[in-house]
Motif scaffolding. Structure first.
Motif, PDB file in Angstrom:
ATOM      1  N   ASP A  25     -70.405 -36.271  12.855  1.00  0.00           N
ATOM      2  CA  ASP A  25     -70.118 -35.089  12.045  1.00  0.00           C
ATOM      3  C   ASP A  25     -68.637 -34.725  12.052  1.00  0.00           C
ATOM      4  OD1 ASP A  25     -71.137 -33.090  10.348  1.00  0.00           O
ATOM      5  OD2 ASP A  25     -71.123 -31.607  11.954  1.00  0.00           O
ATOM      6  N   LEU A  63     -76.142 -38.111   7.998  1.00  0.00           N
ATOM      7  CA  LEU A  63     -76.154 -36.658   7.887  1.00  0.00           C
ATOM      8  C   LEU A  63     -76.548 -36.059   9.229  1.00  0.00           C
ATOM      9  CD1 LEU A  63     -76.081 -33.979   6.320  1.00  0.00           C
ATOM     10  CD2 LEU A  63     -78.468 -34.388   5.688  1.00  0.00           C
ATOM     11  N   ARG A 103     -76.415 -32.318  11.162  1.00  0.00           N
ATOM     12  CA  ARG A 103     -76.099 -30.894  11.129  1.00  0.00           C
ATOM     13  C   ARG A 103     -75.303 -30.528  12.378  1.00  0.00           C
ATOM     14  NH1 ARG A 103     -75.186 -28.805   7.339  1.00  0.00           N
ATOM     15  NH2 ARG A 103     -75.713 -26.738   8.080  1.00  0.00           N
ATOM     16  N   GLU A 163     -78.923 -31.175   3.338  1.00  0.00           N
ATOM     17  CA  GLU A 163     -77.826 -30.433   2.734  1.00  0.00           C
ATOM     18  C   GLU A 163     -77.974 -30.488   1.221  1.00  0.00           C
ATOM     19  OE1 GLU A 163     -74.035 -31.839   4.025  1.00  0.00           O
ATOM     20  OE2 GLU A 163     -74.276 -31.101   6.090  1.00  0.00           O
ATOM     21  N   MET A 167     -75.432 -30.303  -2.019  1.00  0.00           N
ATOM     22  CA  MET A 167     -74.007 -30.430  -2.297  1.00  0.00           C
ATOM     23  C   MET A 167     -73.719 -30.212  -3.775  1.00  0.00           C
ATOM     24  SD  MET A 167     -73.363 -33.876  -0.052  1.00  0.00           S
ATOM     25  CE  MET A 167     -73.780 -33.951   1.707  1.00  0.00           C
ATOM     26  N   THR A 222     -70.403 -29.414   0.519  1.00  0.00           N
ATOM     27  CA  THR A 222     -71.672 -28.831   0.960  1.00  0.00           C
ATOM     28  C   THR A 222     -71.794 -27.375   0.536  1.00  0.00           C
ATOM     29  OG1 THR A 222     -71.725 -30.294   2.883  1.00  0.00           O
ATOM     30  CG2 THR A 222     -73.137 -28.353   2.948  1.00  0.00           C
ATOM     31  N   CYS A 273     -75.070 -25.727   1.057  1.00  0.00           N
ATOM     32  CA  CYS A 273     -75.941 -25.161   2.091  1.00  0.00           C
ATOM     33  C   CYS A 273     -76.513 -26.290   2.925  1.00  0.00           C
ATOM     34  CB  CYS A 273     -77.060 -24.313   1.482  1.00  0.00           C
ATOM     35  SG  CYS A 273     -78.507 -25.239   0.922  1.00  0.00           S
ATOM     36  N   GLY A 274     -77.015 -25.937   4.091  1.00  0.00           N
ATOM     37  CA  GLY A 274     -77.610 -26.939   4.956  1.00  0.00           C
ATOM     38  C   GLY A 274     -78.637 -26.315   5.877  1.00  0.00           C
ATOM     39  N   PHE A 293     -82.722 -22.772   6.532  1.00  0.00           N
ATOM     40  CA  PHE A 293     -81.430 -23.170   5.982  1.00  0.00           C
ATOM     41  C   PHE A 293     -80.572 -21.925   5.827  1.00  0.00           C
ATOM     42  CE2 PHE A 293     -83.527 -21.938   2.003  1.00  0.00           C
ATOM     43  CZ  PHE A 293     -82.521 -21.228   1.348  1.00  0.00           C
ATOM     44  N   MET A 309     -77.082 -20.501   3.365  1.00  0.00           N
ATOM     45  CA  MET A 309     -76.099 -20.752   2.319  1.00  0.00           C
ATOM     46  C   MET A 309     -75.067 -19.629   2.302  1.00  0.00           C
ATOM     47  SD  MET A 309     -77.737 -19.610  -1.381  1.00  0.00           S
ATOM     48  CE  MET A 309     -79.050 -20.821  -1.416  1.00  0.00           C
TER      49      MET A 309
END
Length: 424
Positions: A208, A256, A258, A269, A271, A282, A284-285, A306, A308
């Motif tokens: 990451d 991916l 987090r 995520e 995008m 990105t 939101c995730g 999640f 955002m």
């Protein structure tokens, strides 16, 4: 001495705040349809909450938290994210005992992180998120992803990409951890200081890293998908099947990861692929966090959620040239001529507002032309003109600013007439 706003924060002024209000209202409507209920937690929590849940190897905890001691020498932290507080509340208020399960919640409020301010990223930002706690069903993973996707689509965004991965269960992650350590260890000196620290504590987080993302070893790193045990593989296949059933397009990205330690199994995520959105795409995730409730002193209660950023959403709307359907109008503007008429409009204005009409009058002693300009700036539907002669005869002139039509009515009938006009 002029005092300016702190760096990394923003004033949301009239004209802009209406966009926020529209977005907030829309998100609440979507949550109602998906049967998620609002929860509001404190803006600050005990620091230990984030150390235990977010993870002491994450950038949030090691670099970005606003932490302070209160007068009782207790360490408190302005919340940097929403999940930990929601799960703490779930445990503390024994929501696991509620008859209706799983517990489906959403939150909307300010979060705080000390990071470098840039376009769409602030040190105080507003985060919307959902948490579904108490179910191990992969269908609810798909539902949470669907809620986020539905939200973005509802605002008109079209340049979206959904990316998913599986982080596996504990057994799968242990096997993957060993493979990652063996892969990176011989050349870890070529990586940044943070990644060197992560090697022993949480090697998955090396994947990451923003600084070393172009390092050749990143491209050849062992994939978590190669280490999923049978149960984790079956779970991930179910999630993909359900997303396909919901007609949500997605891609699998084995890299991916987090940024928070509590994730297990599904990670995802959404995008923006809009041209000009920026290097960080990105929007939101989120993901599944089995084991977090136990870590915070509660019973076993698997969850998924999640988050955002509203600021990122607004940036995406701007890049795609999407104007939110916001119409700011008032029902009536009172125009007065002469002191007696001006005095009378004080009470008349209150009468209109008490009757449920949005109304305004002049407070700057403008001439009649200036009052009409003020009405136009406020996008008034009607102006009601009261002069000395009209006042003596208990009359008032009502004019539509859209059509130009006007008529004289009894003062006592003004409310009824305006209500009749504005009903259409």
């Amino acid at each position: 001495m002029q005092i300016n706003i702190p760096r990394g924060t923003q004033d949301i002024l009239p004209g802009e705040v209406e966009k926020w209000q529209y977005i907030e209202k829309k998100l609440k409507e979507i949550c109602d349809k998906f049967q998620y209920n609002e929860i509001r937690t404190p803006i600050f929590e005990h620091t230990d909450l984030f150390l235990r849940s977010v993870g002491d190897t994450t950038d949030i905890v090691t670099k970005e938290m606003y932490t302070f001691e209160d007068r009782g020498n207790r360490s408190l932290t302005l919340r940097p994210e929403g999940t930990a507080s929601v799960v703490r509340s779930f445990v503390e208020n024994k929501m696991h005992g509620y008859a209706s399960q799983p517990i489906k919640l959403y939150y909307l409020g300010p979060m705080f992180r000390y990071e470098r301010p840039q376009a769409g990223r602030f040190r105080q930002f507003v985060q919307f998120g959902v948490e579904a706690i108490g179910s191990n069903d992969p269908a609810i993973d798909a539902e949470v992803i669907a809620l986020a996707y539905t939200a973005y689509k509802s605002f008109g965004l079209s340049k979206l990409k959904v990316v998913i991965n599986s982080l596996g269960d504990t057994e799968s992650r242990v096997a993957h951890r060993e493979a990652l350590m063996a892969h990176f260890a011989p050349n870890i000196g070529e990586f940044c200081h943070d990644c060197q620290n992560r090697l022993e504590k949480n090697p998955m987080r090396i994947l990451d890293c923003k600084k070393d993302r172009e390092h050749p070893l990143m491209k050849t790193a062992p994939s978590i998908l190669e280490y999923l045990n049978e149960e984790s593989s079956r779970y991930f296949e179910k999630v993909k099947t359900y997303l396909a059933a919901l007609n949500i397009p997605f891609e699998v990205d084995s890299n991916l990861v987090r940024g928070l330690d509590y994730y297990k199994h599904t990670a995802f995520e959404i995008m923006s692929e809009a041209e000009g959105f920026g290097a960080i795409t990105t929007l939101c995730g989120g993901g599944r966090y089995n084991g977090l409730t136990e870590e915070l002193g509660g019973p076993e209660a698997p969850g998924i959620g999640f988050a955002m950023s509203i600021e990122r959403l607004l940036s995406a709307l701007k890049v795609e040239n999407i104007e939110l359907p916001i119409e700011k109008t008032i029902d009536c503007y009172l125009v007065s001529l002469g002191d007696a008429a001006k005095d009378y409009t004080v009470g008349l204005l209150h009468t209109l507002r008490q009757a449920g009409l949005s109304a305004e009058r002049d407070y700057l002693d403008r001439k009649i032309k200036g009052q009409f300009k003020a009405a136009d700036r406020l996008h008034a539907k009607y102006v009601a003109v009261l002069g000395e002669d009209e006042l003596k005869n208990n009359k008032i002139n009502v004019k539509s600013l859209e059509t130009g039509e006007q008529k004289e009515v009894e003062l006592s009938e003004l409310v009824a007439v305006l209500k009749d006009f504005t009903a259409y």
